[in-house]
Design a protein around this motif. Structure first.
Motif, mmCIF file in Angstrom:
data_model
loop_
_atom_site.group_PDB
_atom_site.id
_atom_site.type_symbol
_atom_site.label_atom_id
_atom_site.label_comp_id
_atom_site.label_asym_id
_atom_site.label_seq_id
_atom_site.Cartn_x
_atom_site.Cartn_y
_atom_site.Cartn_z
ATOM 1 N N THR A 329 -44.343 -10.280 -47.081
ATOM 2 C CA THR A 329 -44.903 -9.086 -47.687
ATOM 3 C C THR A 329 -45.151 -9.272 -49.170
ATOM 4 O OG1 THR A 329 -42.729 -8.275 -48.135
ATOM 5 C CG2 THR A 329 -43.699 -7.642 -46.062
ATOM 6 N N GLU A 401 -34.349 -6.529 -42.244
ATOM 7 C CA GLU A 401 -35.723 -6.376 -41.852
ATOM 8 C C GLU A 401 -35.945 -6.933 -40.456
ATOM 9 O OE1 GLU A 401 -38.739 -6.648 -45.200
ATOM 10 O OE2 GLU A 401 -39.081 -8.383 -43.958
ATOM 11 N N ALA A 404 -33.963 -5.114 -37.752
ATOM 12 C CA ALA A 404 -34.488 -3.782 -37.551
ATOM 13 C C ALA A 404 -35.722 -3.862 -36.683
ATOM 14 C CB ALA A 404 -34.819 -3.163 -38.896
ATOM 15 N N LYS A 405 -36.527 -4.854 -36.987
ATOM 16 C CA LYS A 405 -37.734 -5.019 -36.209
ATOM 17 C C LYS A 405 -37.371 -5.261 -34.756
ATOM 18 C CE LYS A 405 -40.644 -7.445 -38.728
ATOM 19 N NZ LYS A 405 -41.273 -8.694 -39.157
ATOM 20 N N CYS A 408 -35.758 -2.185 -33.131
ATOM 21 C CA CYS A 408 -36.648 -1.057 -32.921
ATOM 22 C C CYS A 408 -37.784 -1.438 -31.999
ATOM 23 C CB CYS A 408 -37.240 -0.588 -34.242
ATOM 24 S SG CYS A 408 -36.016 -0.010 -35.358
ATOM 25 N N GLY A 409 -38.070 -2.702 -31.972
ATOM 26 C CA GLY A 409 -39.253 -3.145 -31.254
ATOM 27 C C GLY A 409 -39.156 -2.914 -29.764
ATOM 28 N N CYS B 34 -41.009 1.063 -36.868
ATOM 29 C CA CYS B 34 -40.999 -0.389 -36.771
ATOM 30 C C CYS B 34 -42.304 -0.963 -37.268
ATOM 31 C CB CYS B 34 -40.833 -0.837 -35.335
ATOM 32 S SG CYS B 34 -39.283 -0.364 -34.683
ATOM 33 N N LEU B 37 -42.273 -1.283 -40.655
ATOM 34 C CA LEU B 37 -41.155 -2.076 -41.178
ATOM 35 C C LEU B 37 -41.586 -3.317 -41.921
ATOM 36 C CD1 LEU B 37 -38.245 -2.322 -38.673
ATOM 37 C CD2 LEU B 37 -38.298 -1.474 -40.986
ATOM 38 N N GLY B 38 -42.395 -4.097 -41.236
ATOM 39 C CA GLY B 38 -42.724 -5.397 -41.781
ATOM 40 C C GLY B 38 -43.461 -5.306 -43.100
ATOM 41 N N ILE B 39 -44.265 -4.294 -43.237
ATOM 42 C CA ILE B 39 -45.159 -4.262 -44.382
ATOM 43 C C ILE B 39 -44.767 -3.242 -45.436
ATOM 44 C CG2 ILE B 39 -47.359 -5.237 -43.728
ATOM 45 C CD1 ILE B 39 -47.839 -2.547 -42.219
ATOM 46 N N TRP B 43 -40.189 1.564 -46.745
ATOM 47 C CA TRP B 43 -39.050 1.336 -45.882
ATOM 48 C C TRP B 43 -37.898 0.711 -46.655
ATOM 49 C CZ3 TRP B 43 -36.020 1.979 -42.083
ATOM 50 C CH2 TRP B 43 -35.111 1.002 -41.766
#
Lengths: 411, 666
Positions: A329, A401, A404-405, A408-409, B34, B37-39, B43
């Motif tokens: 990111t 991160e 969580a992904k 939650c995924g 979610c 989340l990544g971006i 968050w």
């Protein structure tokens, strides 16, 4: 994983050092503008300037806090060939709602050095109030305040000649009475032919002298050493020494092996194989001596931690601009280190708030042409625990991160 | 077929199972979360204001689990003495799980209350994390804590699946209820197949191993009386089910099972169920037909559901060490092997019994290692943590301690959870105590209460240095605020002579400026504390003198003063003040000082004068011998002389001392 907060320190020149007090609630900065500033953290975790004074008539290289049981005491050292002890004194209480500047007065000026004093450090409090300074002429001086209630009286107890110009020194803060007082000194002498740039001195109770007991010749630190730090020793049988040179090195000084004439069994426990950070400028431990922070030429602060098997790995990389390095990111339009280092930037102190640290106690000076940073060993880490997996197989380490992904995924 | 009974059974499951009506809701919301989340930087700022464990609504989790941890540690002391502690450990594991469930319920309530706004998002996220934690914990419990004889775990695994995927059972209960009502209402058949979800539900409960529920559902079909359905019912009724404590050995059971399944298969092949395609599918599943795996898969949300379902109809007595093979198989069949997520990975690792990696993975979850530390601890207690390093040395102990240390340290860093952290560090000797020593003294002393708390904790653990440090720092703080009395109280607790000396000096300074003491209540009640330092002893005694003087007890006051002056306790700059104070006593109507005592006073004065005379050092506190000082000395000298003469006369005459007083008074 962490937030970066900036404080405009309004120093008129390079900031050379940032130091947290014992609790991580106060912060002192020193600069080439010859001044020292003290910052206090309020309940909302904002840093407010509480004092600002001209401390020396030259660049102030280092600033350091004494243990709070001696009161609010700072020591500074400078290019003007002196080191000074400062104490905060009781001022008039300001009217409600107004923030008054606190007054610091110079208790003493240590003028024994004939050259620039490059580092100043208070000794372990078990030794009373002791102070070590080192200077470019290669002399380490150890001062003591015989009456801790009277900071205007300091006596020069010992002078140790190290022969090489000294750049940094560190006391070994050991909690065991079995360990004699110990100091490690680093030199930034550029010539490799002058031998090892680290020397370890120990105080002998019998001869009442400081003597050189180890030079780490077996490790071969011949490049200039910019910073050096003993990890607080909480009952380990060996000492841990972090050295900032062209890379980060962590050295253990263990009890000597049977029949050896050496004072220590010296082992290099950690040295990154791929030196991505370039020259390392500062190293700093957390108070437990479990995590090491280092800053390098690439503008990143790296955190190192040992797993349960005692092998050291980099657990996180923080970029000077406050983004997490290596993270996917971070490709947004964040200024790079070079931009931050641009001369037209105002003097700024940056500190990072890791998700994992209670006190925002990560500081990096973004403006110095050579990014130097300081991570005061107060860090009490909440996350980033790591028990020895190989991070390369998972990509970047930010645990939350990722998990969580993952967590939650799933629906 | 007793419908009511089946309904009852299902209801009990409903209560026992995760009865979370919002489960579907919650799993939708985090999905959006979610994605971001990544971006999303938002968050990051949200999550790290304080990590998940530090949210107030997770408080219960932290505190309750600490209690359970402590009772686990207590249990561990008995573990060495032998005996079977399995049931107790199982109870411990269940307690952890129920703590998670309670926390989940609280979160659901919170979500209900707040509705669909911002706070909600965090809660939904917590729910999701906790739900997954519970799923993994349950599996761990089955595989490592609640070890069954013969190692036949499938019945428990089915239970696990049922518990975490309760939708099919819930729907079945629903269908059975309405069906029963219709039957009661006098309809000939319930005709439940009109419900679009009917067959889906039948297969759903079937693959979760609920044979009775399947039968009950089939009974509600309008064609339930037809031969095909009757035959199916017979097949299902006669299905051998393995019970651990059923009395049949696995070999006998397997023989029964093979015979029964061959029977079913032949019926399927004979087309007995061909009249109803859905029923035929059900029976094909029952017969263990590999061609219907795809059909089963469409009824599963996760690969591990598929695994247990296929195992149930192909290898009901599978041993736990074979599970990793089947897991791999199921994953491939489910088409997920390319997209392994952390949760899948964890389950796989658990099935492979790779506990080290499980713990490593867990450390990366969002709960600050809460899960990792408690699970590690539990597995350690169970003796299931066998981890070897490259030299084949068991390092489980090191790992256990490392995880505990990390968690305890992390808690101790928190401004209000630090006391919980202490309990964890207590249980990792020897490093725990040393860390505590450092961390306790580095805990910011924001208030006196906090300081006292830290002192108490340190005291209980014999960390004397922490107590001293805290006291000294507090004393300095008070001194900085000019609260001398408070500073002295703290300094006394630290027993630091330097500090008390300094404070006593400050008190005396204050006295010579203002003529009265601060914090007299403290000074008058010093008791044996005054022995902490010379200066303090003097201060205490001097206060005592003032008190006696005020009370009119002149004789005792006089004696005290003389002993003070002759003791060398008073600081130099204070001796003159003391001597000045003898003057009113010397001039009193009563004779207070005897000739002897007067001599002592005189010699003190002489000594003082001799010291003051060569006074040239400007740094010294006492002033050069100026006019006022000279005058003072003269006054004292005169009084002393007059007193001496009186004393000699009275002592020289025969009148006993008591009489003198009476004469004087009269």
């Amino acid at each position: 994983m962490f937030e970066a907060h900036s404080i405009n320190a309004e120093h008129k020149d390079l900031i050379h050092d940032v130091a947290y007090d014992y609790y991580g609630q106060r912060m002192a900065t020193c600069s080439s503008d010859q001044s020292v500033k003290v910052w206090d953290q309020d309940d909302q975790k904002n840093w407010n300037l509480s004092a600002n004074w001209k401390a020396h008539s030259g660049s102030v290289w280092k600033v350091t806090w004494a243990h709070p049981e001696f009161g609010q005491v700072l020591a500074t050292c400078s290019f003007d060939r002196t080191a000074a002890i400062w104490e905060e004194i009781i001022g008039e209480t300001p009217p409600q709602g107004e923030r008054s500047l606190k007054t610091w007065i110079r208790r003493t000026n240590l003028v024994d050095s004939r050259t620039s004093v490059t580092d100043v450090k208070f000794g372990p409090k078990s030794l009373g109030l002791q102070l070590a300074t080192c200077s470019t002429d290669g002399v380490v001086r150890i001062y003591e305040a015989p009456d801790v209630m009277n900071l205007s009286q300091w006596t020069l107890q010992y002078e140790i000649n190290c022969k090489l110009p000294c750049s940094c020194l560190t006391w070994n803060h050991s909690f065991s009475r079995l360990h004699p007082p110990m100091i490690a000194v680093g030199s930034d002498d550029p010539s490799p032919s002058n031998g090892s740039k680290v020397a370890i001195y120990e105080y002998s109770e019998n001869s009442r002298r400081w003597a050189k007991t180890e030079s780490l010749a077996s490790i071969g630190v011949t490049e200039p050493v910019h910073d050096i730090a003993f990890a607080p020793n909480l009952g380990r049988s060996y000492h841990l020494l972090a050295i900032a040179t062209k890379d980060v090195r962590i050295v253990t000084l263990g009890p000597p092996t049977e029949g050896s004439s050496q004072r220590f069994d010296v082992q290099l426990t950690a040295q990154p194989e791929d030196n991505l950070s370039g020259t390392v400028w500062r190293v700093s431990w957390n108070i437990l001596g479990t995590i090491l922070a280092s800053s390098g030429d690439d503008g990143c602060v790296r955190l190192w931690k040992a797993n349960y098997m005692n092998s050291w790995k980099c657990i996180s990389i923080l970029r000077g601009d406050g983004t997490q390095a290596k993270s996917d990111t971070s490709v947004t339009n964040m200024p790079t280190m070079g931009q931050i280092a641009a001369p037209n930037q105002s003097s700024t102190t940056r500190y990072y708030k890791l998700g994992s640290i209670t006190n925002p106690n990560q500081v990096q000076k973004g403006l110095a042409p050579i990014p130097i940073s300081k991570w005061q060993p107060i860090g009490r880490f909440q996350r980033m625990t790591w028990i020895g997996s190989d991070f390369t197989s998972y990509g970047s380490p930010p645990p939350l991160e990722k998990s969580a992904k993952a967590l939650c995924g799933k629906t | 077929m007793d419908v009511a009974l089946a309904v009852k059974g299902l209801q009990s499951v409903k209560i026992k199972g995760s009865s979370n009506p919002q489960l579907t809701v919650s799993s939708d919301t985090p999905d959006e979360l979610c994605k971001s989340l990544g971006i999303s930087a938002k968050w990051v700022s949200n999550a790290f204001k304080d990590s998940i464990l530090f949210d107030p609504c997770m408080r219960k989790l932290v505190n309750e689990s600490c209690g359970t941890f402590l009772s686990g540690q207590k249990l561990s002391q008995n573990l060495d003495s032998g005996g079977d502690h399995g049931p107790e450990l199982l109870k411990l594991s269940r307690r952890y799980r129920s703590i998670i469930r309670v926390c989940l319920n609280d979160l659901y309530e919170l979500i209900d209350k707040t509705g669909q706004n911002g706070v909600n998002q965090n809660c939904c996220y917590y729910v999701n994390v906790l739900d997954k934690i519970e799923l993994i914990w349950h599996l761990c419990e089955i595989l490592y804590v609640d070890v069954v004889p013969g190692d036949i775990v499938l019945p428990q695994l089915l239970e696990w699946i049922r518990f975490h995927f309760p939708q099919a059972e819930r729907k079945a209960a629903n269908l059975l209820e309405t069906g029963a009502e219709r039957v009661e209402a006098g309809f000939e058949t319930a005709g439940s197949e009109k419900d679009p979800e009917y067959w889906k539900t039948v297969v759903g409960v079937l693959i979760q191993g609920r044979i009775d529920a399947t039968r009950a559902l089939l009974f509600l079909h309008s064609d339930a009386r037809a031969t095909a359905f009757q035959q199916a019912d017979i097949c299902l009724r006669t299905m051998p089910l393995y019970h651990i404590y059923g009395g049949t050995s696995p070999t006998v059971f397997n023989a029964q099972w093979i015979r029964w399944q061959a029977d079913v298969r032949s019926k399927v092949e004979d087309g007995v169920f061909a009249s109803n395609a859905d029923l035929e599918l059900v029976m094909k599943i029952v017969s263990g037909d590999v061609t219907v795996v795809d059909a089963i898969r469409s009824h599963c949300q996760e690969w591990y559901q598929l695994m247990t379902a296929t195992l149930f109809f192909t290898e009901p007595t599978v041993k736990s060490f074979d599970l990793s093979y089947h897991a791999d198989h199921a994953m491939r069949a489910f088409g997920r092997s390319n997209d392994i997520q952390d949760l899948d990975k964890l389950i796989l690792l658990l099935l492979e019994a790779n506990l080290l990696e499980v713990i490593q993975e867990l450390q990366k979850t969002a709960d600050n290692g809460w899960f990792a530390v408690h699970l590690t601890n539990l597995l350690y207690l169970c003796g299931r943590l066998n981890i070897f390093d490259s030299n084949k040395v068991d390092v489980a102990h090191q790992l256990h301690e490392h995880v505990l240390l990390d968690y305890g340290t992390m808690l101790m860093a928190h401004h209000s959870l630090w006391q919980v952290g202490v309990s964890y560090l207590d249980h990792c000797p020897p490093q725990g105590l040393e860390r505590m020593e450092v961390l306790l003294s580095a805990t910011p002393l924001i208030s006196e209460t906090r300081a006292l708390k830290i002192m108490q904790i340190a005291h209980e653990r014999r960390l004397g240095s922490v107590v001293t440090t805290v006291c000294k720092v507090m004393a300095f703080k008070s001194l900085h605020q000019e609260r001398l009395g408070n500073a002295l109280a703290w300094a006394l607790r630290s027993m630091d002579a330097n500090l008390t000396n300094h404070l006593a000096d400050r008190f005396l300074e204050g006295f010579s400026d203002k003529g009265e003491f601060e914090a007299t209540d403290l000074l008058n009640n010093l008791g044996s504390c005054m022995l902490a330092s010379d200066r303090l002893t003097f201060l205490g005694k001097y206060c005592e003198f003032h008190k006696l003087y005020k009370d009119g007890n002149l004789k005792t006051a006089g004696t005290l003063l003389v002993s003070l002056l002759s003791s060398h306790l008073p600081p130099k700059n204070f001796q003159l003040i003391l001597l000045m104070q003898t003057v009113p006593l010397l001039e009193a109507r009563d004779l207070i000082f005897s000739a002897n005592e007067t001599h002592i006073l005189l010699s003190c004065l002489e000594a003082l004068e001799a010291e003051l005379l060569p006074q040239v050092d400007p740094h010294s506190v006492s002033r050069p011998l100026d006019a006022p000082t000279k005058e003072k000395i003269q006054v004292i000298r005169l009084s002393l002389a007059r007193n001496l003469s009186r004393a000699i006369i009275i002592e020289g005459s025969d009148i006993p001392n008591t009489n003198t007083r009476m004469v004087n008074v009269s």
